[in-house]
Design a protein around this motif. Structure first.
Motif, PDB file in Angstrom:
ATOM      1  N   THR A   1       0.813  -1.226   0.000  1.00 38.49           N
ATOM      2  CA  THR A   1       0.000   0.000   0.000  1.00 38.49           C
ATOM      3  C   THR A   1       0.842   1.269   0.000  1.00 38.49           C
ATOM      4  O   THR A   1       0.296   2.372   0.004  1.00 38.49           O
ATOM      5  N   ARG A   2       2.142   1.134  -0.015  1.00 39.03           N
ATOM      6  CA  ARG A   2       3.058   2.282   0.031  1.00 39.03           C
ATOM      7  C   ARG A   2       2.875   3.163  -1.202  1.00 39.03           C
ATOM      8  O   ARG A   2       2.596   2.666  -2.304  1.00 39.03           O
ATOM      9  N   ALA A   3       3.042   4.466  -1.037  1.00 42.91           N
ATOM     10  CA  ALA A   3       2.952   5.383  -2.177  1.00 42.91           C
ATOM     11  C   ALA A   3       4.148   5.199  -3.109  1.00 42.91           C
ATOM     12  O   ALA A   3       5.227   4.789  -2.677  1.00 42.91           O
TER      13      ALA A   3
ATOM     14  N   PRO B   1      -1.082   1.209  -4.101  1.00 37.62           N
ATOM     15  CA  PRO B   1      -0.792   2.358  -3.238  1.00 37.62           C
ATOM     16  C   PRO B   1      -2.071   2.994  -2.690  1.00 37.62           C
ATOM     17  O   PRO B   1      -3.004   3.283  -3.444  1.00 37.62           O
TER      18      PRO B   1
ATOM     19  N   LEU C   1      -1.946   5.827  -1.008  1.00 36.65           N
ATOM     20  CA  LEU C   1      -1.697   7.264  -1.038  1.00 36.65           C
ATOM     21  C   LEU C   1      -1.012   7.651  -2.338  1.00 36.65           C
ATOM     22  O   LEU C   1      -0.266   6.869  -2.919  1.00 36.65           O
TER      23      LEU C   1
ATOM     24  N   ALA D   1       0.351  13.971   0.868  1.00 40.32           N
ATOM     25  CA  ALA D   1      -0.113  12.633   0.517  1.00 40.32           C
ATOM     26  C   ALA D   1      -1.634  12.630   0.469  1.00 40.32           C
ATOM     27  O   ALA D   1      -2.288  12.981   1.445  1.00 40.32           O
TER      28      ALA D   1
ATOM     29  N   ILE E   1       1.928  -1.987   5.503  1.00 38.70           N
ATOM     30  CA  ILE E   1       1.594  -0.608   5.847  1.00 38.70           C
ATOM     31  C   ILE E   1       2.869   0.143   6.214  1.00 38.70           C
ATOM     32  O   ILE E   1       3.632  -0.293   7.075  1.00 38.70           O
TER      33      ILE E   1
ATOM     34  N   SER F   1       2.905   3.674   6.968  1.00 43.83           N
ATOM     35  CA  SER F   1       2.672   4.873   7.774  1.00 43.83           C
ATOM     36  C   SER F   1       1.261   4.832   8.341  1.00 43.83           C
ATOM     37  O   SER F   1       0.394   4.105   7.835  1.00 43.83           O
TER      38      SER F   1
ATOM     39  N   GLY G   1      -1.040   6.060   5.743  1.00 39.78           N
ATOM     40  CA  GLY G   1      -1.300   5.008   4.765  1.00 39.78           C
ATOM     41  C   GLY G   1      -2.308   3.995   5.274  1.00 39.78           C
ATOM     42  O   GLY G   1      -3.152   3.510   4.522  1.00 39.78           O
TER      43      GLY G   1
END
Length: 244
Positions: A14-16, A38, A40, A156, A180, A182, A185
């Motif tokens: 899911t990280r940007a 992602p 974000l 973000a 995950i 953050s 996020g």
């Protein structure tokens, strides 16, 4: 790696971007299949950098901060104080020199700066981060007599939707592990996945702080990395995979 009868769990990143692609490359090298989704999206803000001659250094609490500063300015004359190895590597890649690296979170970085600062150097620093930054570094260093200015060069924003493959995996009620990076996020992912039952979905987070939003929902388990960086996140993932 153990496998259930239904096969290994689906890993959802899911990280940007561009960080998501970097995590994906490391999972590929580990032989772990994954889905990029992602939660974000990063976007530049209409901010103007101040006169950099007023500062004795730059503070970066993420690799993205380095990237957005590098896009906004060609100046590389100030020392870069970086929160961890990924941020420091990005600063080196963008030709900052010297690059100072702490090995923890924002609190650790503030402590590192305060205890490595040259006595006769003006205590003026510019912190570049995203608009949601909590100001931990600023507060901690100002208590040590520093003057910290903050410029949120980027923000973000929640993605519009989950990637189709990620939605299919969650809807199919198959075993999934969501990475995950953050707390923001985590919040964004939960917003995108609110129509799904996450009670069988496991989460691996980069820190305890990043895991906090997940306390509001029923999940299949949350495992936080022992140290807030990518190496320890993937180490935690390997342990979770070994138990499937």
């Amino acid at each position: 790696m153990k496998m259930t009868e239904a096969g290994p769990p689906t890993i959802i990143i899911t990280r940007a971007e561009p960080g998501a692609a970097q995590t994906a490359a490391r999972l590929t090298a580990m032989g772990v299949s994954h889905i990029l989704s992602p939660a974000l999206e990063l976007a530049a803000r209409d901010e103007i950098l101040p006169d950099l001659s007023r500062y004795a250094g730059l503070i970066f609490t993420s690799a993205n901060g380095v990237r957005f500063f590098a896009e906004a300015s060609a100046d590389r004359g100030l020392p870069a104080w970086c929160v961890g190895p990924a941020t420091a590597s990005e600063a080196v890649r963008e030709a900052f020199t010297p690059v100072h690296q702490s090995s923890g979170d924002a609190h650790d970085l503030a402590h590192f700066i305060a205890h490595h600062w040259h006595a006769h150097t003006p205590k003026t620093l510019l912190h570049i981060a995203n608009a949601a930054s909590r100001g931990v570094v600023k507060e901690a260093l100002e208590s040590e007599g520093f003057k910290i200015d903050f410029v949120p060069l980027y923000e973000a924003r929640p993605a519009e939707s989950l990637a189709p493959d990620a939605a299919v995996a969650l809807e199919a009620d198959q075993a999934s592990i969501v990475l995950i990076h953050s707390s923001k996020g985590a919040e964004a992912f939960l917003g995108l996945a609110k129509a799904f039952d996450l009670s069988k979905t496991s989460f691996v987070t980069i820190s305890e702080q990043a895991a906090r939003p997940l306390q509001a929902v029923k999940t299949g388990g949350v495992t936080a990395a022992s140290h807030p960086d990518e190496d320890h996140l993937l180490e935690a993932l390997e342990k979770v995979l070994a138990n499937h």
